[in-house]
Enzyme design. Sequence first.
Site, mmCIF file in Angstrom:
data_model
loop_
_atom_site.group_PDB
_atom_site.id
_atom_site.type_symbol
_atom_site.label_atom_id
_atom_site.label_comp_id
_atom_site.label_asym_id
_atom_site.label_seq_id
_atom_site.Cartn_x
_atom_site.Cartn_y
_atom_site.Cartn_z
ATOM 1 N N LYS A 98 0.856 -1.195 0.000
ATOM 2 C CA LYS A 98 0.000 0.000 0.000
ATOM 3 C C LYS A 98 0.887 1.238 0.000
ATOM 4 C CE LYS A 98 -3.862 1.978 2.716
ATOM 5 N NZ LYS A 98 -4.644 1.860 3.972
ATOM 6 N N SER A 139 -9.620 1.838 2.975
ATOM 7 C CA SER A 139 -8.753 2.590 2.102
ATOM 8 C C SER A 139 -7.723 1.747 1.351
ATOM 9 C CB SER A 139 -8.015 3.662 2.906
ATOM 10 O OG SER A 139 -7.177 3.056 3.865
ATOM 11 N N SER A 199 -9.855 -0.452 7.149
ATOM 12 C CA SER A 199 -9.241 -0.324 5.819
ATOM 13 C C SER A 199 -8.535 -1.549 5.266
ATOM 14 C CB SER A 199 -8.258 0.834 5.806
ATOM 15 O OG SER A 199 -8.957 2.027 5.612
#
Length: 472
Positions: free
Chosen positions: A68, A143, A167
């Site tokens: 990420k 997210s 997330s």
Amino acid sequence: MTGDLLDLTAAQAGQRVRAGELSASDLFEAWRERAATDSLNAYRWVADAPPPEIAAGAPLGGVPVAIKDLFCTEGVPSAAGSRILEGYLPPYTATAVEQLAQAGAPMLGKTNMDEFAMGSSNENSGFGPVMNPWDESRVPGGSSGGSAAAVAAGLAPWAIGTDTGGSIRQPAALCGIVGLKPTYGSISRYGMIAFASSLDQAGPLTRDVTDCALLFRHMVGRDPLDSTSTGLPEEVRLPDQERLDGLRFGVPPELTRGGVDPGVAAVFEQSLRHIEELGGTLEEVSLPHSDQGISAYYVIAPAEASANLARFDGVRYGLRAEAGDLASMYEDTREHGFGDEVKRRIMLGTYALSSGYYDAYYGRAQRVRTKIAEDFRSAFERVDLIVTPTSPTVAFGLGERTDDPLAMYLSDFCTVPMPLAGIPAISIPGGLSDELPVGIQLAGPAFSENRILEAAYALEQAIGFDGSGARG
Ligand code: GLN
């Protein structure tokens, strides 16, 4: 040949490398080529050179991992989904990423995400939304949407993300993969671009529970560079139990009734039947304050974010607006660099912390947080694990909730209580509703990851979910 190779789980591919049947560099190349075909906007950057030599016998066998974009990676763009960090090349690498590389999982690429991890749909990215591989007109969740979409679509063997209020688990659920939000502190936060520091925690997003345990094993550890890190008191075991005999599962009415879509509720009910068939017992347990989780979270997280994001001023990192004087430079940089949701949270957080309001908002939210943690503590005196749906709905349409922040925040209804209490929780695919994946969440007491992984594994075998529908 390449297709078959990429169909292996990460654990299987790593085993082949360690057995000398496959070369780590061929495996990396095959994945690099596959990642470069991304048409979901899941990646922000894909590795452009082979990784340094993988040490023979490295436990992860050279299976590359998607990271990420919230994790700082030395010399590689790390923007946390924000235009304000465009062009930023960190001078160091996050501990979790470093540990994985040492264990033989080199970085495959950096994945798209909601700006500063604020969001539940990946539509708050400064670099465009990510599409859900099950249905490209829908969101992948957020997210960590890029990481989840990449794994689900077969663009990465496995990935890491971060979870502050859901997330990792929510995008894992919406994309039909496994995602673990570990106990707060078990993995170092060093080098993770901070959102809400008392909640942020890194974790794996994988195709199955075994890969999840394997990746997690090499992420944990106490780190002198993160004073809140604790590591795990026991080694992470690879799960192998196929039964749930003697395990007591708590079903909290507050997180399993009102607001949960009928299609999600049906898959959830099925998973409860699986639990019973496998020898687990079910019992209703109340988490009386958990329905205030969203309210508390959306005060505490923005409050911490407003402080953490003060450092982005155009002086030290990334974007710098041209302006005549220093104060205007700060203002213009923040005005142009931050997206709407980030600005909304900075304003909310600053307000909640301002003198005169501090106790009414921030103080009260912290008291609710304590109550939520106490609810879990007393529930875990009666049950071993708590089971809920991960998300009240399946993947929603792109654009469907962007004009309604409160509807968006409600996506996190089932996932925010756990980080508020600092406890671990996993999401595994429970089945499909209208051809879209539904996630089942298992939460346990702090440091109970081995118990969670064992139970998730047994349930996974019984469910027999087929994720190939999303892979190209
Ligand atoms: N969706 C939640 C939020 O917008 C959680 C995000 C996260 O866990 N980073 O804050």
